[in-house]
Design an enzyme around this catalytic site. Sequence first.
Site, short mmCIF file in Angstrom:
data_model
loop_
_atom_site.label_atom_id
_atom_site.label_comp_id
_atom_site.label_asym_id
_atom_site.label_seq_id
_atom_site.Cartn_x
_atom_site.Cartn_y
_atom_site.Cartn_z
N ASP A 12 0.85 -1.18 0.00
CA ASP A 12 0.00 0.00 0.00
C ASP A 12 0.90 1.24 0.00
OD1 ASP A 12 -2.36 1.55 0.50
OD2 ASP A 12 -1.71 1.70 2.57
N ASP A 14 -0.38 5.17 0.82
CA ASP A 14 -0.69 6.13 1.89
C ASP A 14 -0.77 5.42 3.24
OD1 ASP A 14 -2.91 8.08 -0.21
OD2 ASP A 14 -0.79 8.35 0.27
#
Length: 258
Positions: A12, A14
């Site tokens: 991922d 953010d």
Amino acid sequence: MPEREIKSWLTDMDGVLVHEGTALPGAADFVKRLRDKDVPFLILTNNSIFTARDLRARLSASGIEVPEDAIWTSALATAQFLHEQIPGGSAYAIGEAGLTTALYQAGYTLTESDPDYVVLGETRTYSFEAITKAIRLIQGGSRFIATNPDVTGPSQEGPLPATGSVAAMITAATGRKPYFVGKPNPILFRSALNRIGAHSEVTAMIGDRMDTDVMGGLEAGLHTFLVLTGSTRSDEVQDHPFRPNQVVDSIADLVDLV
Ligand SMILES: O=C(CO)COP(=O)(O)O
Ligand SMILES: [Mg+2]
């Protein structure tokens, strides 16, 4: 140590690698280690604001060097999904360049006139007028799609409202729920694994959200790591009926696993 050998990684963005434009400790080292050892990886983000080219530049400015093709966003996956559903279709899109560019590149026409789809993406400038138009088009029969269900996104100053929250407003006004293409939808994970030629058995997913990254990774059969630098505190893990394989403080704790 993971119970199984990890040969490829999905991570991922953010809350794991960055907070908005600021790199998190260990993120640059982790990505450099992957590239130095030629380990297959992909940055898998629900952030649909930016194009992969823009994200490469933003990550580079924060000290994280990745090639453009190592980035797969919920906007790109949404455009690919719509192309497979209705090739050459039309959409009314709320979002920024990451979404509109992906739709154009998929052969879509952007219009306010009887579009096949209303597509809600991530933006920092939601407008009342655009949301009103979306509500009316959905009530008129356009199909409702959203790039990602995240209700908030992390930042240095604290949570930011995100696509899932705006989708809930449109759902309240129309009675229609969107189809979310981003994490935890298996479509995003399957398309990501296909892009790097990886098998779920030997692939790990690193994320900061239980309801998108960990749930999606779990359901895709991946080894899941939750980091505590994003949207989830350690005491919140137990609020969910499922858990990640491992919880670590930050991505810095994973560098030596590459
Ligand atoms: O942008 C997001 C929600 O605002 C989430 O992005 P990530 O999937 O990279 O955490
Ligand atoms: Mg995240």
